[in-house]
Design a protein around this motif. Structure first.
Motif, PDB file in Angstrom:
ATOM      1  N   THR A  75      36.554  29.237 -31.493  1.00 39.74           N
ATOM      2  CA  THR A  75      37.863  29.381 -30.843  1.00 39.74           C
ATOM      3  C   THR A  75      38.120  30.787 -30.331  1.00 39.74           C
ATOM      4  N   ASN A  76      37.329  31.753 -30.824  1.00 40.62           N
ATOM      5  CA  ASN A  76      37.473  33.165 -30.448  1.00 40.62           C
ATOM      6  C   ASN A  76      38.799  33.777 -30.909  1.00 40.62           C
ATOM      7  N   THR A  77      39.467  33.116 -31.822  1.00 40.17           N
ATOM      8  CA  THR A  77      40.721  33.661 -32.348  1.00 40.17           C
ATOM      9  C   THR A  77      40.422  34.677 -33.448  1.00 40.17           C
ATOM     10  N   VAL A  78      41.263  35.712 -33.511  1.00 45.35           N
ATOM     11  CA  VAL A  78      41.098  36.728 -34.552  1.00 45.35           C
ATOM     12  C   VAL A  78      41.525  36.131 -35.891  1.00 45.35           C
ATOM     13  N   LEU A  79      40.695  36.288 -36.903  1.00 49.63           N
ATOM     14  CA  LEU A  79      40.945  35.674 -38.203  1.00 49.63           C
ATOM     15  C   LEU A  79      41.758  36.580 -39.106  1.00 49.63           C
ATOM     16  N   ALA A  80      42.722  36.011 -39.790  1.00 55.35           N
ATOM     17  CA  ALA A  80      43.550  36.793 -40.722  1.00 55.35           C
ATOM     18  C   ALA A  80      42.743  37.185 -41.959  1.00 55.35           C
ATOM     19  N   THR A  81      41.748  36.380 -42.308  1.00 54.34           N
ATOM     20  CA  THR A  81      40.884  36.643 -43.459  1.00 54.34           C
ATOM     21  C   THR A  81      39.481  36.113 -43.153  1.00 54.34           C
ATOM     22  N   LEU A  82      38.485  36.755 -43.732  1.00 52.59           N
ATOM     23  CA  LEU A  82      37.099  36.307 -43.551  1.00 52.59           C
ATOM     24  C   LEU A  82      36.644  35.439 -44.713  1.00 52.59           C
ATOM     25  N   GLU A  83      37.578  34.998 -45.518  1.00 55.72           N
ATOM     26  CA  GLU A  83      37.251  34.173 -46.679  1.00 55.72           C
ATOM     27  C   GLU A  83      36.635  32.846 -46.231  1.00 55.72           C
ATOM     28  N   GLN A  84      35.658  32.392 -47.009  1.00 51.17           N
ATOM     29  CA  GLN A  84      34.988  31.125 -46.719  1.00 51.17           C
ATOM     30  C   GLN A  84      35.201  30.175 -47.898  1.00 51.17           C
ATOM     31  N   ILE A  85      35.707  28.972 -47.589  1.00 53.98           N
ATOM     32  CA  ILE A  85      35.996  27.980 -48.626  1.00 53.98           C
ATOM     33  C   ILE A  85      35.005  26.828 -48.513  1.00 53.98           C
ATOM     34  N   PRO A  86      34.296  26.502 -49.590  1.00 52.94           N
ATOM     35  CA  PRO A  86      33.326  25.396 -49.527  1.00 52.94           C
ATOM     36  C   PRO A  86      33.981  24.104 -49.056  1.00 52.94           C
ATOM     37  N   ASN A  87      33.363  23.424 -48.108  1.00 51.96           N
ATOM     38  CA  ASN A  87      33.852  22.137 -47.618  1.00 51.96           C
ATOM     39  C   ASN A  87      33.113  21.040 -48.394  1.00 51.96           C
ATOM     40  N   HIS A  88      33.648  20.703 -49.559  1.00 47.94           N
ATOM     41  CA  HIS A  88      32.979  19.750 -50.437  1.00 47.94           C
ATOM     42  C   HIS A  88      32.902  18.355 -49.817  1.00 47.94           C
ATOM     43  N   THR A  89      33.928  18.004 -49.040  1.00 48.64           N
ATOM     44  CA  THR A  89      33.939  16.668 -48.417  1.00 48.64           C
ATOM     45  C   THR A  89      32.761  16.508 -47.466  1.00 48.64           C
ATOM     46  N   ILE A  90      32.606  17.461 -46.555  1.00 48.72           N
ATOM     47  CA  ILE A  90      31.500  17.404 -45.594  1.00 48.72           C
ATOM     48  C   ILE A  90      30.156  17.473 -46.318  1.00 48.72           C
ATOM     49  N   ARG A  91      30.069  18.345 -47.347  1.00 47.35           N
ATOM     50  CA  ARG A  91      28.802  18.476 -48.068  1.00 47.35           C
ATOM     51  C   ARG A  91      28.387  17.152 -48.694  1.00 47.35           C
ATOM     52  N   ARG A  92      29.373  16.448 -49.329  1.00 51.54           N
ATOM     53  CA  ARG A  92      29.057  15.155 -49.946  1.00 51.54           C
ATOM     54  C   ARG A  92      28.666  14.118 -48.887  1.00 51.54           C
ATOM     55  N   MET A  93      29.318  14.169 -47.731  1.00 50.51           N
ATOM     56  CA  MET A  93      28.979  13.248 -46.651  1.00 50.51           C
ATOM     57  C   MET A  93      27.553  13.515 -46.145  1.00 50.51           C
ATOM     58  N   ILE A  94      27.201  14.794 -46.031  1.00 44.29           N
ATOM     59  CA  ILE A  94      25.848  15.157 -45.586  1.00 44.29           C
ATOM     60  C   ILE A  94      24.815  14.684 -46.604  1.00 44.29           C
ATOM     61  N   GLN A  95      25.125  14.884 -47.883  1.00 42.86           N
ATOM     62  CA  GLN A  95      24.201  14.457 -48.923  1.00 42.86           C
ATOM     63  C   GLN A  95      24.020  12.936 -48.903  1.00 42.86           C
ATOM     64  N   GLY A  96      25.115  12.219 -48.727  1.00 34.79           N
ATOM     65  CA  GLY A  96      25.036  10.755 -48.650  1.00 34.79           C
ATOM     66  C   GLY A  96      24.236  10.299 -47.449  1.00 34.79           C
ATOM     67  N   TRP A  97      24.438  10.971 -46.328  1.00 35.09           N
ATOM     68  CA  TRP A  97      23.707  10.621 -45.104  1.00 35.09           C
ATOM     69  C   TRP A  97      22.205  10.875 -45.280  1.00 35.09           C
ATOM     70  N   CYS A  98      21.866  11.986 -45.939  1.00 34.80           N
ATOM     71  CA  CYS A  98      20.461  12.294 -46.181  1.00 34.80           C
ATOM     72  C   CYS A  98      19.817  11.235 -47.070  1.00 34.80           C
ATOM     73  N   VAL A  99      20.555  10.790 -48.094  1.00 32.41           N
ATOM     74  CA  VAL A  99      20.030   9.760 -48.997  1.00 32.41           C
ATOM     75  C   VAL A  99      19.804   8.449 -48.243  1.00 32.41           C
TER      76      VAL A  99
END
Length: 429
Positions: A75-99
């Motif tokens: 988006t090229n928007t300036v970020l208020a924080t550089l914090e990164q939060i794990p996206n557990h939902t997407i990760r579980r979906m990726i793991q399920g898709w791989c299986v």
């Protein structure tokens, strides 16, 4: 639209993924777009959400931030924080898709370890400091091993530990237990961790260079501990005054020479260079330990980094009259120097020329004759033709003049190409 990949076989039954350029009857696997990192378009292994709400693979977005960017790549928007939060939902979906696509040789993406936070590091560090102050050996072992696990997990963890002052606490711990004979394993782990915490500040240096800590460090060097040798080298590089404290320890010269002899330790070579440069009068102590022969032998077929350190040591030794006598007395030194003139790094060439210049300038002429017989003249001319630093250029020119004069007065015949003139040289040689 997702990225289309085709499974193809290589070398028998092994499969690999390759981009599909068109339709085919071969088996294909398409990675859903929501599972692709917007930066690399690869399957995300550790999806994280940033402040803009976009999900990226952690490794890619960290590289983006480490490059100095403070915006969202999409988006090229300036970020208020550089914090990164794990996206557990997407990760579980990726793991399920791989299986579900196991038949196409895709492996399940393992659950990533969440990087340590500054808050967690401060908490662990505080517990280690408290245990150190109480003299609680068991408590220190527990916290140090926890730090060791974090350091081994990722570079991100190592950076987090460095940022939050762990180096100082580790130095305090090492100093506190340096006289404890039962704390060897603890101190070895502390040494391992400290190699990742450099550079350290003056307060940390003060803890490691106390009389008891330095003695224990040298003790570890004596036993062959490479981490201890590395730390001593770093300490001497940070402040030459540490050399004085180091040389007050009995047997320090033997400890470093022994480590060089047994494992070609570059850190020990650098430490010895600092010692001799700071205190030239101790050259005799190293000469008695056969350091000259050891350093010369290292030049035979060692890699560039080792040659550089060995030549640094020889150059420092040649700054003293006794050292020059010992170097000149080594029958291998001139043949090896001449052989390696054009086969080492520029830094090493500078040191090599300095050593050759020193022993030829202060010798009786036999060194110059030997260098000529070995073909040094031609190689030195090539050095000038290719180019070198000003100080090295002056020494090479002086060597060539001396050699040329020797050829005329002694009737020594060099190869015909030795008389070739280059614009870099000043006549007469």
């Amino acid at each position: 639209m997702g990225l289309s990949l085709r499974l193809r076989r290589r070398g028998g039954s092994k499969k690999e993924l390759s981009p599909v350029m068109g339709f085919s009857e071969e088996e294909e696997t398409t990675i859903p777009s929501q599972f692709q990192c917007p930066i690399s378009y690869d399957l995300m292994k550790d999806p994280v959400i940033i402040a803009s709400g976009i999900t990226y693979d952690r490794e890619n977005i960290e590289k983006w931030f480490e490059s100095g960017n403070k915006t969202c790549p999409m988006t090229n928007t300036v970020l208020a924080t550089l914090e990164q939060i794990p996206n557990h939902t997407i990760r579980r979906m990726i793991q399920g898709w791989c299986v579900s696509n196991k038949g196409s040789s895709l492996e399940r993406i393992p659950t990533p370890r969440v990087p340590v936070t500054s808050h967690q590091v401060i908490e662990i560090s505080g517990k280690l400091l408290s245990a150190t102050q109480r003299g609680d050996h068991v408590g220190c072992v527990e916290m140090v091993k926890k730090m060791k696990r974090l350091v081994k997990e990722s570079e991100r963890n190592r950076k987090c530990l460095r940022r939050n002052g762990v180096g100082l606490v580790l130095c305090v711990c090492f100093d506190a237990f340096s006289e404890n004979a039962d704390a060897t394993l603890l101190l070895e782990d502390v040494l391992f961790l400290l190699t990742w915490m450099l550079p350290i500040g003056s307060e940390s240096q003060g803890k490691l260079t106390s009389a008891t800590s330095f003695r224990r460090l040298v003790g570890f060097v004596r036993s062959g501990n490479q981490n201890a040798a590395f730390l001593v080298k770093e300490l001497l590089s940070l402040d030459e005054a540490h050399v004085d404290a180091l040389l007050e320890i009995d047997g320090v010269e033997e400890a470093f020479v022994r480590l060089i002899r047994e494992s070609v330790c570059e850190s020990s070579l650098t430490s010895i260079y600092h010692m001799i440069s700071r205190k030239p009068e101790i050259v005799s102590r190293f000469v008695e330990l056969d350091l000259v022969n050891i350093a010369v032998e290292m030049l035979v077929d060692s890699e560039n980094s080792v040659c550089e350190k060995a030549l640094m040591v020889l150059e420092a030794i040649c700054d003293t009259s006794e050292g020059r006598r010992q170097v000149r007395g080594n029958e291998l030194v001139m043949p090896i120097l001449v052989k390696r003139i054009l086969k080492i790094s520029e830094f090493a060439k500078n040191k090599l020329v300095s050593v050759m210049w020193n022993i030829c300038k202060t010798g009786q002429g036999t060194e110059v004759e030997e260098a000529l017989r070995l073909g040094a003249f031609k190689k030195l001319v090539v050095m000038l033709q290719v180019g070198c630093e000003q100080g090295t250029k002056e020494k090479v020119t002086e060597l060539l003049k001396t050699m040329n004069k020797h050829m005329k007065t002694k009737g020594f015949v060099e190869h015909s190409d030795s008389s070739i003139e280059f614009k870099h040289l000043k006549k007469p040689f």
